[in-house]
Design a protein around this motif. Structure first.
Motif, short mmCIF file in Angstrom:
data_model
loop_
_atom_site.label_atom_id
_atom_site.label_comp_id
_atom_site.label_asym_id
_atom_site.label_seq_id
_atom_site.Cartn_x
_atom_site.Cartn_y
_atom_site.Cartn_z
N ILE A 13 44.64 -57.43 -13.71
CA ILE A 13 44.36 -58.63 -14.20
C ILE A 13 45.50 -59.15 -15.37
N ALA A 14 45.98 -57.76 -16.03
CA ALA A 14 46.97 -58.21 -17.20
C ALA A 14 48.18 -58.70 -16.54
N MET A 15 48.47 -58.05 -15.45
CA MET A 15 49.78 -58.36 -14.77
C MET A 15 49.74 -59.89 -14.32
N ARG A 42 40.26 -54.45 -23.11
CA ARG A 42 39.70 -55.44 -22.71
C ARG A 42 38.45 -55.35 -21.74
N ILE A 43 38.75 -53.99 -21.24
CA ILE A 43 37.62 -53.62 -20.34
C ILE A 43 36.20 -53.17 -21.18
N LEU A 45 38.75 -48.58 -13.44
CA LEU A 45 38.67 -49.74 -14.23
C LEU A 45 39.96 -49.79 -14.85
N ILE A 46 40.82 -48.83 -15.03
CA ILE A 46 42.01 -48.88 -15.55
C ILE A 46 42.96 -49.59 -14.82
N ASN A 61 51.47 -54.27 -24.12
CA ASN A 61 50.12 -54.77 -23.87
C ASN A 61 49.28 -53.79 -23.18
N ALA A 62 49.96 -52.53 -22.71
CA ALA A 62 49.03 -51.68 -21.96
C ALA A 62 47.93 -51.17 -22.84
#
Length: 246
Positions: free
Chosen positions: A199-201, A63-64, A192-193, A56-57
């Protein structure tokens, strides 16, 4: 040198936050396992968490809102390079405008009025080109392309003002002012990275679900995290913003 370091504070802060949250989730996973209770929290510091990260990286980075970020930053660069920001500051301070500024402003306002009329006619003409299949704004091209419509309006307004005032003398000047803003805000863009990774975590770990947050609420949290680096840059780099060519 200190000023350059401050530019990257949000990046460093988000990286530290990512590591700290990962560690806390790992401790929470150990504690709940030891106590025999299940909170529905998944630790990213595990074999399954590592497999999730590998899968999912790239989707997380996707999604940014890269396009929106570049449009906003470019718009700011165009406004600054054309001299519109300086004009706005003079107006807010109630300073007398020069004849050149008034003439450039009138041409700029005239161009945006023409652009607005064109967009209106294209949208609400008998062909309903930018409306949805029902003839309304629901699922319409107008709403989908609204950021682009606004961006083009800013481009037209600033380019007309810049050329009339003399800050822009060629198309290269226009591109350079947009590019300077992107270069200036590079630290914020890099931030942003790790923000997207946080958020993903949190989504993977089930924190949002545990807190009862809906998708809309998680999107708001994401937008806040994305906005903080840019607000930091604006507040701490006022004296080093791209200047007009005059």
């Amino acid at each position: 040198m200190n000023s350059k370091r401050e530019d990257y504070y949000p990046v460093v802060g988000y990286i530290i936050m990512f590591v700290a949250i990962s560690f806390l989730l790992w401790l929470l996973d150990i504690a709940t396992t030891f106590m025999g209770c299940n909170l529905g929290i998944s630790s990213p510091v595990s074999s399954e968490g590592l497999r999730w990260a590998m899968r999912n990286a790239l989707p997380a980075l996707g999604r940014i809102p890269w396009a929106g970020v570049l449009l906003l930053v470019s718009s700011f660069g165009l406004l600054q390079g054309a001299g519109v920001v300086r004009l706005f500051c003079r107006i807010t301070k109630l300073q007398r405008l020069t004849k050149m500024e008034i003439r450039s402003l009138l041409f700029s306002v005239g161009s945006i009025l023409v652009y607005t009329i064109v967009v209106y006619l294209v949208t609400f003409s008998k062909w309903n080109i930018l409306l949805g299949i029902t003839g309304t704004f629901e699922n319409s091209s107008f709403l989908s392309g609204l950021p682009l419509i606004i961006f083009l309006g800013i481009v037209i307004m600033t380019v007309v003002y810049g050329f009339m005032y003399g800050n822009y003398r060629s198309f290269i000047d226009v591109l350079e002012s947009a590019g300077n803003a992107i270069k200036l805000f590079t630290p914020a863009i890099l931030a942003l990275i790790p923000a997207a990774a946080i958020i993903a975590m949190l989504e993977y770990a089930g924190v949002f679900k545990l807190l009862g947050l809906a998708e809309k609420e998680t999107e708001i949290i994401a937008m806040v995290l994305y906005s903080i680096p840019f607000m930091h840059m604006i507040l701490h780099k006022r004296g080093k913003l791209p200047v007009e060519n005059a």
